[in-house]
Design an enzyme around this catalytic site. Structure first.
Site, PDB file in Angstrom:
ATOM      1  N   ASP A 477      21.077  28.518  27.383  1.00  0.00           N
ATOM      2  CA  ASP A 477      22.230  27.626  27.260  1.00  0.00           C
ATOM      3  C   ASP A 477      23.080  28.020  26.041  1.00  0.00           C
ATOM      4  OD1 ASP A 477      23.858  25.472  27.851  1.00  0.00           O
ATOM      5  OD2 ASP A 477      22.242  23.998  27.875  1.00  0.00           O
ATOM      6  N   ASP A 547      27.996  21.253  34.673  1.00  0.00           N
ATOM      7  CA  ASP A 547      27.140  20.089  34.424  1.00  0.00           C
ATOM      8  C   ASP A 547      27.464  18.965  35.392  1.00  0.00           C
ATOM      9  OD1 ASP A 547      25.612  21.137  32.440  1.00  0.00           O
ATOM     10  OD2 ASP A 547      26.670  20.174  30.789  1.00  0.00           O
TER      11      ASP A 547
HETATM   12  C1  DGJ Z   1      23.905  21.633  28.870  1.00  0.00           C
HETATM   13  C2  DGJ Z   1      23.393  22.134  30.193  1.00  0.00           C
HETATM   14  O1  DGJ Z   1      24.445  22.518  31.008  1.00  0.00           O
HETATM   15  C3  DGJ Z   1      22.543  21.027  30.832  1.00  0.00           C
HETATM   16  O2  DGJ Z   1      22.132  21.403  32.111  1.00  0.00           O
HETATM   17  C4  DGJ Z   1      21.369  20.771  29.919  1.00  0.00           C
HETATM   18  O3  DGJ Z   1      20.572  21.924  29.864  1.00  0.00           O
HETATM   19  C5  DGJ Z   1      21.858  20.390  28.539  1.00  0.00           C
HETATM   20  N1  DGJ Z   1      22.794  21.348  28.009  1.00  0.00           N
HETATM   21  C6  DGJ Z   1      20.705  20.262  27.578  1.00  0.00           C
HETATM   22  O4  DGJ Z   1      21.098  20.028  26.293  1.00  0.00           O
END
Ligand code: DGJ
Length: 737
Positions: A477, A547
């Site tokens: 991430d 997301d």
């Molecule tokens: C952003 C990601 O896109 C989510 O899926 C998740 O992993 C969060 N970060 C966790 O902090």
């Protein structure tokens, strides 16, 4: 006539053979590249510049071009140099359009005019060397043409063979040109939770710019373009497209110039750029891929999907020789169910339920490390949190394996919270300008990966994590963009190298980790789809497009995504209803069918699912696995777009050998009693017989169970009369008899 195209004389017998796709006519000094259905032609013009001549449908072997002639002066205001489309133009000599290269010399001279010097073949392509008319600045242009798709890979290496340093202020990977005419530009823009919106606009005079100044690819624009002759059309017409393989700040500029011709220039973003080249140093640009299709935006994306699958995406050691990357395991991810509240018992309970549904990979998301109770602390401290996992990760990983799944873990290695041991020990490791505030976003700062010590720290930390634990998958991430991009280890004049060196080090860490742990697969996530581009895709197996997991919003995000990227890498989770973002309620089947258009995952709190929901999920996961290869790696036809508030949408994917097709149909909200449109399928073998089977929903009662490809394509597939309402979904498969 074929003999007119003499294969270039090989400079030295020991050199690799000239690739079959390059021909050089020594008499006219014209280069011609052929691949797939595409020809690309340029030549050395009478002034000595490398001039673009043709990019489009494949020409006959007998066709040839006269020597390139520079465009004439239009008036005293638009001279020949600015009117002539060059393969790689220096800024100098009265150039008013976007240059490929702009340099300041140490004596203040800023004039750069590049002329052809030589060309040569390499192991995987060929190169043309240019040089400034007076100073020892050399530019090597690299060309690689994919023989199947006709996708051309272009990049440049800039070299200072002088005795004084120079500063590169602008360096493109490549410039492309199209003749004067009316065109439509397609781009993908967006924001967090709203990525991959397709924009279509006429190309008018001036410049249209898409870019990132953020240090990474960005949610706001994606480094992809498609240009269509005339108006945009999904199924018809010529399309030229390109994708920049770079995960740092980038820019693509599309110009309709003073003579109505089109120029596309892309590479490092010149904003705040300044790369010092000392004597004998070189700068390599990213690769800019370009392709062409005759059958609309649909045809262009099918070419690009296949190219990505076959030529870009990495392989694990188990399938290193395979033509296609392996299908993505159906995964479970804990984020939406638990957020930061992960612990051994909770994750084990989720894992048990996931395995019972037919999930193949269990991924624990954020919250497992350091003092990570929320997003205020812990990033940088990559030890297992002892309160949440008193016995380390092993009991959970063993349990996941015993349940028949492999184990994946979330990391965000390029970031640090101020509340972390790492920041307390190394406050100087973050991007910053000395004495200036450090702007936090999500309570975190960006580690300066360009620094060799930070690079080593990140590589060694992840290497240890993967060596000490049986981990099959990393979700990598990256949750903020840069601010204060200073690098005070270097002299002030050289600090802007951070824009290049950070991204190069990111790639080198990914590549080295894959070399040391060849079975590990990686997902590129940046708060959703903030780091999706052909650069990172050489090192990761999949991406997290957004997301936003609302199944209705996802239809548009996924539609946009597929203009540039293959459904194989498009991870799509089924999550809870009502959805956390839009508070929209949808049926589990609707959520599944939305996610089944890519590589399927589950992100809901499955411990709360009822027996009926569990049964639906099991059935649809099993059905998905039977058709996954078609959906993920087949030819995608966007039958009805969900864009612009469309009442309906539909996609169809056809396996390359035409043995299977999968059709999805979605209703947003039925209005005025309108039934679902008849779906005229595409891409089937007209003479073959196909058996229709529902995955979810029904076809109209009079639909034959078996009919020819011609029937399904010409007569079409009609939905059941009762396929109406809000947020309805249906899916079918057709199997060749
Ligand atoms: C952003 C990601 O896109 C989510 O899926 C998740 O992993 C969060 N970060 C966790 O902090």
């Amino acid at each position: 006539m074929a003999g007119m195209w003499a294969v270039a004389a090989l400079a030295a017998a020991a050199q690799p053979a000239q690739p079959a796709w390059v021909r050089f006519d020594a008499a006219t000094k014209v280069f011609r590249l052929d691949g797939g259905e595409v020809s690309y032609v340029f030549g050395v013009n009478t002034r000595g510049e490398l001039q673009q001549l043709y990019w489009g449908g494949r020409l006959a072997p007998t066709d040839n071009f006269p020597a390139a002639q520079p465009m004439p002066e239009w008036s005293s205001f638009d001279g020949s140099y600015t009117n002539t489309p060059q393969e790689y133009a220096g800024w100098g000599a009265g150039m008013y359009n976007e240059p490929a290269l702009k340099i300041t010399f140490s004596d203040g001279n800023r004039d750069l005019v590049l002329h052809y010097v030589s060309h040569t073949q390499t192991d995987d392509g060929f190169e043309v060397v240019l040089k400034d008319i007076e100073r020892p600045i050399y530019v090597t242009l690299h060309y690689g043409m994919d023989g199947e798709s006709g996708v051309l890979a272009r990049s440049a290496t800039i070299e200072n063979r002088g005795t004084e340093p120079v500063t590169i202020e602008q360096a493109a990977a490549a410039a492309w040109a199209l003749p004067a005419g009316n065109y439509t530009l397609n781009t993908l823009t967006g924001r967090w939770a709203g990525e991959f919106t397709l924009n279509q606009e006429a190309i008018d005079h001036g410049a249209q710019v898409i870019e990132s100044r953020r240090g990474s690819t960005g949610h706001q624009a994606n480094p992809w373009f498609a240009i269509q002759a005339g108006a945009a059309d999904e199924n018809h017409g010529e399309v030229w497209f390109g994708a920049l393989a770079w995960s740092g700040s980038w820019r693509i500029t599309v110009e309709r110039d003073q003579l109505d011709a089109i120029r596309i220039t892309g590479g490092f973003n010149p904003f705040d750029f300044g790369y010092v080249l000392k004597p004998d140093e070189k700068l390599e640009t990213p690769v800019f891929y370009g392709g062409y299709a005759r059958d609309g935006l649909g045809g262009a994306s099918r070419v690009l999907h296949r190219f990505e699958l076959e030529k870009i995406l990495p392989r694990t050691n188990e399938n290193s020789d395979a033509r296609m990357p392996r299908l993505r395991p159906v995964l479970y991810n804990s984020w939406e169910a638990t957020e930061f509240n992960v612990n051994e018992a909770g994750q084990m309970a989720l894992a048990e339920k996931a395995a019972a549904l037919g999930v193949d990979r269990f991924v624990m998301d954020d919250g497992w490390f350091g003092q990570r109770k929320n997003d205020h602390a812990g990033l940088g401290d990559w030890y297992v949190n002892p309160q949440k996992f008193p016995h380390g990760l092993k009991p959970l990983i063993d349990k996941v394996h015993a349940l028949g799944m492999d184990f994946g873990l979330w990391v965000e290695p390029e970031m640090v919270n101020l509340d972390s041991d790492l920041y307390r020990a190394h406050p100087d490791w973050v991007l910053h300008f000395k004495g200036r505030p450090e702007t936090e976003q999500r309570n975190q700062l960006v580690l300066n990966l360009a620094r060799p010590d930070v690079r080593d720290f990140v590589l060694n930390t992840l290497d240890r994590l993967l060596s000490e634990n049986d981990i099959a998958f990393l979700k990598w991430d990256y949750n903020r963009n840069w601010s204060e991009p200073g690098w005070d280890q270097l002299p002030p004049a050289e600090q802007k190298a951070v824009y290049v060196d950070y991204t190069r080090n990111l790639y080198s860490i990914l590549s080295e980790l894959r070399r040391r742990h060849p079975k590990v697969e990686i997902e590129s996530c940046s708060g959703g789809g903030g780091r999706v581009d052909l650069g990172i895709l050489r090192y990761v197996d999949e991406v997290w497009p957004s997301d936003n997991t609302d199944p209705f919003d996802r239809l548009s995000i996924q539609d946009g995504f597929t203009y540039a990227y293959t459904p194989q890498i498009m991870m799509a989770w089924v999550t809870d209803s009502p959805h956390w973002l839009n508070h929209r309620s949808t049926s589990l089947a609707y959520r599944f069918l939305s996610s089944m258009q890519g590589s399927l995952g589950i992100g809901a709190d499955i411990t709360k699912w009822t027996p009926e929901e569990t049964a639906t999920a099991k059935r649809l996961i099993a059905a998905y696995k039977e058709v996954q290869a078609t959906i993920a790696q087949g030819d995608l036809y966007r039958l009805i777009s969900p864009r612009d508030g469309s009442e309906f949408s539909s996609t169809e994917t056809v396996r390359a050998d035409k043995s299977q097709a999968v059709v999805f149909a979605f209703i947003h909200s039925t209005q005025e009693g309108r039934g679902f449109p008849l779906l005229k399928l595409e891409g089937l073998d007209p003479a073959a017989e196909y058996v229709l089977s529902p995955i979810e929903g029904k076809a109209r009662a009079d639909t034959p169970q078996t009919a020819s490809g011609a029937w399904w394509m010409h007569h079409g597939l009609a939905m059941d009369e009762n396929f109406r309402g809000d947020f309805q979904a249906a899916a079918f498969r057709l199997d060749r008899k």
